[in-house]
Design an enzyme around this catalytic site. Structure first.
Site, PDB file in Angstrom:
ATOM      1  N   MET A  30       0.767  -1.217   0.023  1.00  0.00           N
ATOM      2  CA  MET A  30       0.107  -0.095  -0.220  1.00  0.00           C
ATOM      3  C   MET A  30       0.717   1.299   0.013  1.00  0.00           C
ATOM      4  O   MET A  30       0.373   2.444   0.260  1.00  0.00           O
ATOM      5  CB  MET A  30      -0.851  -0.166   0.937  1.00  0.00           C
ATOM      6  CG  MET A  30      -1.814  -1.213   1.156  1.00  0.00           C
ATOM      7  SD  MET A  30      -3.201  -1.018   2.078  1.00  0.00           S
ATOM      8  CE  MET A  30      -2.717  -0.970   3.749  1.00  0.00           C
ATOM      9  N   GLY A  31       2.097   1.072  -0.332  1.00  0.00           N
ATOM     10  CA  GLY A  31       3.060   2.235  -0.391  1.00  0.00           C
ATOM     11  C   GLY A  31       3.410   2.686   0.935  1.00  0.00           C
ATOM     12  O   GLY A  31       3.526   1.949   1.747  1.00  0.00           O
ATOM     13  N   HIS A  37       9.357  -3.400   3.545  1.00  0.00           N
ATOM     14  CA  HIS A  37       8.886  -3.705   2.100  1.00  0.00           C
ATOM     15  C   HIS A  37       9.978  -3.990   1.272  1.00  0.00           C
ATOM     16  O   HIS A  37      10.133  -4.996   0.228  1.00  0.00           O
ATOM     17  CB  HIS A  37       8.213  -2.529   1.391  1.00  0.00           C
ATOM     18  CG  HIS A  37       7.050  -2.027   2.307  1.00  0.00           C
ATOM     19  ND1 HIS A  37       6.813  -0.882   3.014  1.00  0.00           N
ATOM     20  CD2 HIS A  37       5.689  -2.667   2.194  1.00  0.00           C
ATOM     21  CE1 HIS A  37       5.592  -0.781   3.416  1.00  0.00           C
ATOM     22  NE2 HIS A  37       4.793  -1.962   2.948  1.00  0.00           N
ATOM     23  N   GLY A 148       4.646 -10.237   4.143  1.00  0.00           N
ATOM     24  CA  GLY A 148       5.375 -10.147   5.201  1.00  0.00           C
ATOM     25  C   GLY A 148       4.754 -11.067   6.285  1.00  0.00           C
ATOM     26  O   GLY A 148       3.540 -11.166   6.529  1.00  0.00           O
ATOM     27  N   ASP A 151       2.179  -9.434   8.994  1.00  0.00           N
ATOM     28  CA  ASP A 151       0.512  -9.567   8.774  1.00  0.00           C
ATOM     29  C   ASP A 151       0.442 -11.193   8.898  1.00  0.00           C
ATOM     30  O   ASP A 151       0.092 -11.615   7.731  1.00  0.00           O
ATOM     31  CB  ASP A 151       0.376  -8.788   7.768  1.00  0.00           C
ATOM     32  CG  ASP A 151       0.684  -7.364   7.881  1.00  0.00           C
ATOM     33  OD1 ASP A 151      -0.391  -6.821   8.353  1.00  0.00           O
ATOM     34  OD2 ASP A 151       1.304  -6.894   7.227  1.00  0.00           O
ATOM     35  N   VAL A 177      10.762  -7.538   9.602  1.00  0.00           N
ATOM     36  CA  VAL A 177      12.033  -6.273   9.636  1.00  0.00           C
ATOM     37  C   VAL A 177      11.682  -5.445  10.822  1.00  0.00           C
ATOM     38  O   VAL A 177      10.536  -4.912  10.695  1.00  0.00           O
ATOM     39  CB  VAL A 177      12.257  -5.786   8.446  1.00  0.00           C
ATOM     40  CG1 VAL A 177      13.492  -4.603   8.483  1.00  0.00           C
ATOM     41  CG2 VAL A 177      12.523  -6.644   7.281  1.00  0.00           C
ATOM     42  N   SER A 186       6.461  -0.265  10.124  1.00  0.00           N
ATOM     43  CA  SER A 186       5.239  -0.111   9.518  1.00  0.00           C
ATOM     44  C   SER A 186       4.908   1.024   8.893  1.00  0.00           C
ATOM     45  O   SER A 186       5.746   2.140   9.711  1.00  0.00           O
ATOM     46  CB  SER A 186       4.101  -0.404  10.786  1.00  0.00           C
ATOM     47  OG  SER A 186       2.991   0.032  10.578  1.00  0.00           O
TER      48      SER A 186
HETATM   49  P1  AMP Z   1       1.519  -3.053   3.592  1.00  0.00           P
HETATM   50  O1  AMP Z   1       2.028  -1.849   2.738  1.00  0.00           O
HETATM   51  O2  AMP Z   1       1.478  -2.326   4.886  1.00  0.00           O
HETATM   52  O3  AMP Z   1       0.065  -3.340   3.128  1.00  0.00           O
HETATM   53  O4  AMP Z   1       2.332  -4.057   3.439  1.00  0.00           O
HETATM   54  C1  AMP Z   1       2.806  -4.760   2.174  1.00  0.00           C
HETATM   55  C2  AMP Z   1       3.343  -5.833   2.606  1.00  0.00           C
HETATM   56  O5  AMP Z   1       4.490  -5.659   3.349  1.00  0.00           O
HETATM   57  C3  AMP Z   1       2.569  -6.978   3.430  1.00  0.00           C
HETATM   58  O6  AMP Z   1       2.681  -8.287   3.021  1.00  0.00           O
HETATM   59  C4  AMP Z   1       3.236  -6.812   4.977  1.00  0.00           C
HETATM   60  O7  AMP Z   1       3.052  -8.133   5.383  1.00  0.00           O
HETATM   61  C5  AMP Z   1       4.580  -6.477   4.403  1.00  0.00           C
HETATM   62  N1  AMP Z   1       5.368  -5.978   5.693  1.00  0.00           N
HETATM   63  C6  AMP Z   1       4.888  -4.687   6.342  1.00  0.00           C
HETATM   64  N2  AMP Z   1       5.934  -4.429   7.199  1.00  0.00           N
HETATM   65  C7  AMP Z   1       6.668  -5.373   7.244  1.00  0.00           C
HETATM   66  C8  AMP Z   1       7.654  -5.501   8.173  1.00  0.00           C
HETATM   67  N3  AMP Z   1       8.155  -4.719   8.977  1.00  0.00           N
HETATM   68  N4  AMP Z   1       8.830  -6.704   7.562  1.00  0.00           N
HETATM   69  C9  AMP Z   1       8.357  -7.280   6.587  1.00  0.00           C
HETATM   70  N5  AMP Z   1       7.187  -7.344   5.779  1.00  0.00           N
HETATM   71  C10 AMP Z   1       6.584  -6.209   6.125  1.00  0.00           C
END
Ligand code: AMP
Length: 281
Positions: A30-31, A37, A148, A151, A177, A186
């Protein structure tokens, strides 16, 4: 690295790659990209010939309009980070491209989507995730997709979806991470005040307290859970959930003999909703 904004352009860019037998990896995001990421993108680049990073803030998975409106966006920075991590293609569709007028389909995964995040945020959340992930898979046609472990439930829901709908994509899960002090990265962390940023560390401390109790003196999972509640209460934080569950079914574990165990927590720290988890194996 190029950026495409329509499904037609995405498919046109990928058709020759697919025809040449190249392995395509997709990293849905989601950017507001960060090192978490980047770890997904690097993993995809290590295993695939072509890495697509999608950026789409999916309104259907936000049950809270304020959270959606406050979600950070920075396309230029995202492109820079994605390129440095090894992305080949950014797919940044606008709302109409994903949900054109008349859009009427929803993908619902029952069971594993109904506990933890599903219970706390309501069914809208994982319906939105399942619907957009299905669409991103059919738009892109990846050989592998990277998610990741932060989640953890999302990974379980997506695996269920892929199995149930016979989607020809391999799901890869990547470790969380963290900041040097242990806070899970996050996109929402930037919204924490300085004071809440340090209070947020209590999520990790709670998970570690559960681990310690589970591995030593706890008589049952509830007692281990109570050990995790102590640091949260000290910070005046009432979590939306702190749960010990089976990592596959996401149902509560009934006995100390059960391994592995996923310990998952969600809490609002100030205005910001954070989640974290730890696997006891
Ligand atoms: P999001 O942009 O928050 O929807 O995350 C996109 C992807 O990045 C999802 O698969 C998340 O689980 C992963 N992600 C978000 N934060 C982390 C992190 N700290 N470590 C590893 N993967 C992550």
């Amino acid at each position: 690295m190029t950026t495409v904004r329509t499904v037609a352009d995405l498919r046109a860019a990928l058709a020759p790659e697919r025809a040449a037998g190249r392995r395509i990896g997709l990293v849905p995001t989601m950017g507001a990209l960060h090192d978490g990421h980047a770890a997904l993108i690097r993993a995809a680049a290590a295993e695939c010939d072509v890495v697509v990073v999608s950026v789409f803030v999916n309104p259907r998975q936000f049950e809270d309009a304020g959270d959606l409106a406050a979600y950070p966006r920075d396309e230029v920075r995202d492109a820079e980070l994605a390129r440095n991590a090894g992305a080949d293609l950014m797919f940044i569709p606008n709302l109409d491209e994903v949900y054109p007028t008349g859009f009427a389909t929803s993908v619902r995964v029952t069971g594993v989507s109904e506990t933890l995040e599903g219970a706390a945020r309501g069914p809208v959340h994982f319906d939105g995730v399942a619907t957009v992930v299905t669409k991103l898979f059919t738009m892109t046609g990846p050989d592998a997709a990277y998610f990741g472990r932060k989640d953890a439930q999302q990974v379980v829901v997506v695996r269920r979806l892929v199995t149930d709908l016979n989607l020809p994509v391999e799901i890869r899960a990547i470790d969380t991470v963290r900041e040097p002090d242990g806070l899970a990265l996050s996109s929402r962390n930037v919204r924490l005040t300085a004071n809440d940023r340090s209070r947020a560390l209590v999520l990790r401390r709670a998970l570690q307290a559960v681990r310690t109790a589970y591995e030593s003196n706890a008589r049952d999972p509830e007692e281990a859970r109570e050990a995790g509640m102590i640091p949260l209460r000290e910070q005046g934080i009432e979590p939306e959930y702190l749960a010990l569950v089976d990592p596959d079914t996401l149902q509560p574990v009934a006995s100390m003999a059960e391994r592995p165990v996923l310990v998952a927590v969600a809490a609002k720290v100030g205005d910001v909703r954070l989640i974290d988890n730890e696997l006891l194996s």
